[in-house]
Design an enzyme around this catalytic site. Structure first.
Site, PDB file in Angstrom:
ATOM      1  N   CYS A 153       1.090  -1.106  -0.219  1.00  0.00           N
ATOM      2  CA  CYS A 153      -0.002  -0.325   0.439  1.00  0.00           C
ATOM      3  C   CYS A 153       1.167   1.413   0.266  1.00  0.00           C
ATOM      4  O   CYS A 153       2.248   1.126  -0.911  1.00  0.00           O
ATOM      5  CB  CYS A 153      -0.613  -0.197   1.277  1.00  0.00           C
ATOM      6  SG  CYS A 153       0.102   0.053   3.439  1.00  0.00           S
ATOM      7  N   ASN A 208       2.273   0.926   4.301  1.00  0.00           N
ATOM      8  CA  ASN A 208       2.695   0.080   5.113  1.00  0.00           C
ATOM      9  C   ASN A 208       2.110   0.002   6.461  1.00  0.00           C
ATOM     10  O   ASN A 208       3.253  -0.664   6.946  1.00  0.00           O
ATOM     11  CB  ASN A 208       4.067  -0.119   4.788  1.00  0.00           C
ATOM     12  CG  ASN A 208       4.236  -1.875   5.373  1.00  0.00           C
ATOM     13  OD1 ASN A 208       5.187  -2.063   5.477  1.00  0.00           O
ATOM     14  ND2 ASN A 208       3.945  -3.192   5.413  1.00  0.00           N
ATOM     15  N   CYS A 226      -1.319   0.388   7.061  1.00  0.00           N
ATOM     16  CA  CYS A 226      -2.816  -0.240   7.003  1.00  0.00           C
ATOM     17  C   CYS A 226      -3.133  -1.264   6.355  1.00  0.00           C
ATOM     18  O   CYS A 226      -3.419  -2.161   6.369  1.00  0.00           O
ATOM     19  CB  CYS A 226      -3.983   1.227   7.242  1.00  0.00           C
ATOM     20  SG  CYS A 226      -3.709   2.595   8.406  1.00  0.00           S
ATOM     21  N   ARG A 227      -3.723  -0.748   5.346  1.00  0.00           N
ATOM     22  CA  ARG A 227      -3.740  -1.596   4.390  1.00  0.00           C
ATOM     23  C   ARG A 227      -3.421  -3.332   4.015  1.00  0.00           C
ATOM     24  O   ARG A 227      -3.836  -4.231   4.008  1.00  0.00           O
ATOM     25  CB  ARG A 227      -4.341  -1.064   2.984  1.00  0.00           C
ATOM     26  CG  ARG A 227      -5.124  -0.336   2.714  1.00  0.00           C
ATOM     27  CD  ARG A 227      -5.643   0.303   1.701  1.00  0.00           C
ATOM     28  NE  ARG A 227      -4.561   1.466   1.878  1.00  0.00           N
ATOM     29  CZ  ARG A 227      -4.357   2.561   0.477  1.00  0.00           C
ATOM     30  NH1 ARG A 227      -5.683   2.446  -0.185  1.00  0.00           N
ATOM     31  NH2 ARG A 227      -2.592   2.989   0.552  1.00  0.00           N
ATOM     32  N   SER A 228      -2.053  -2.636   3.783  1.00  0.00           N
ATOM     33  CA  SER A 228      -1.035  -4.410   3.790  1.00  0.00           C
ATOM     34  C   SER A 228      -0.505  -4.565   4.437  1.00  0.00           C
ATOM     35  O   SER A 228      -1.042  -5.704   4.357  1.00  0.00           O
ATOM     36  CB  SER A 228       0.357  -3.732   2.553  1.00  0.00           C
ATOM     37  OG  SER A 228       0.588  -2.962   3.579  1.00  0.00           O
ATOM     38  N   ASP A 255      -8.964   3.706   0.829  1.00  0.00           N
ATOM     39  CA  ASP A 255      -7.458   4.407   1.893  1.00  0.00           C
ATOM     40  C   ASP A 255      -7.976   4.339   3.066  1.00  0.00           C
ATOM     41  O   ASP A 255      -8.924   5.643   2.995  1.00  0.00           O
ATOM     42  CB  ASP A 255      -6.326   4.910   1.528  1.00  0.00           C
ATOM     43  CG  ASP A 255      -5.948   5.093   3.146  1.00  0.00           C
ATOM     44  OD1 ASP A 255      -5.403   4.847   3.786  1.00  0.00           O
ATOM     45  OD2 ASP A 255      -4.782   6.469   2.085  1.00  0.00           O
TER      46      ASP A 255
HETATM   47  P1  4NP Z   1      -2.014   2.884   4.101  1.00  0.00           P
HETATM   48  O1  4NP Z   1      -2.264   3.852   4.744  1.00  0.00           O
HETATM   49  O2  4NP Z   1      -1.062   3.098   2.908  1.00  0.00           O
HETATM   50  O3  4NP Z   1      -2.508   2.034   3.660  1.00  0.00           O
HETATM   51  O4  4NP Z   1      -0.677   2.206   5.019  1.00  0.00           O
HETATM   52  C1  4NP Z   1      -2.062   5.267   5.368  1.00  0.00           C
HETATM   53  C2  4NP Z   1      -1.064   5.193   5.978  1.00  0.00           C
HETATM   54  C3  4NP Z   1      -0.402   6.721   5.986  1.00  0.00           C
HETATM   55  C4  4NP Z   1      -0.862   7.603   4.908  1.00  0.00           C
HETATM   56  C5  4NP Z   1      -1.390   7.420   4.103  1.00  0.00           C
HETATM   57  C6  4NP Z   1      -2.261   6.397   3.741  1.00  0.00           C
HETATM   58  N1  4NP Z   1       0.071   9.040   5.385  1.00  0.00           N
HETATM   59  O5  4NP Z   1      -0.385  10.036   4.646  1.00  0.00           O
HETATM   60  O6  4NP Z   1       1.008   8.931   5.888  1.00  0.00           O
END
Ligand code: 4NP
Length: 159
Positions: free
Chosen positions: A8, A11, A13-15, A126
């Site tokens: 993602c 790294n 949340c989603r992945s 997201d």
């Molecule tokens: P992820 O979610 O890509 O699913 O881990 C996010 C984590 C952090 C951010 C955006 C999405 N950020 O903007 O810091």
């Protein structure tokens, strides 16, 4: 050994949820030793962090362990994995740009493309600026995509 990497943006949340869901399904199927699962982010700004507390809590609500430390996906990682599973179109594009060659791009897939119920080109939304229900939805989407992916791995790799 088949090797998968969920990717993602951050790294956190989603992945890590995708990684935890897939490992959970593999262990349920008695295939924990046959498939290596990990995750990474296209961005490096959360490097070294634990998964977001909301991602870990959502995993617990589904009996899925979400753990690990964030790391950034590297171009050389394409050689290490058989399947690179992008969570959304933007991650897919970033990974495609990072891919050293056609062989790397052949390993790259949108995770939801394995879910026959999912619309073509669909992303895992997201949840970072969302609430607990958005994190639960990520777990549900990952379950819906990882179960058919596991069946495909069984067929194609004789697991
Ligand atoms: P992820 O979610 O890509 O699913 O881990 C996010 C984590 C952090 C951010 C955006 C999405 N950020 O903007 O810091």
């Amino acid at each position: 050994m088949v090797k998968l990497c969920f990717v993602c943006l951050g790294n956190i949340c989603r992945s890590p949820i995708g990684e935890g869901v897939m490992r959970h399904l593999l262990e349920e199927a008695g295939l924990g030793g046959a498939v290596e699962v990990c995750s990474a982010g296209t961005a490096g700004y959360h490097r070294g962090e634990l998964p977001d507390a909301r991602a870990r809590a959502a995993g617990r609500r589904f009996g899925v362990e979400v753990h690990g430390r964030a790391r950034q996906f590297q171009s050389a990682d394409f050689a290490r994995f058989d399947y690179v599973l992008a969570m959304d179109a933007s991650n897919y594009q970033a990974l495609s740009d990072l891919s050293p060659d056609l062989d790397g791009r052949r390993k790259l897939h949108l995770l939801r493309s394995f879910d026959p119920e999912s619309p073509h080109g669909a992303s895992v939304p997201d949840p970072y600026y969302g609430d607990d229900s958005d994190f639960d939805e990520v777990v549900e989407i990952c379950l819906a995509a990882c179960a058919p992916l596991l069946e495909k791995l069984r067929r194609e790799h004789q697991l």
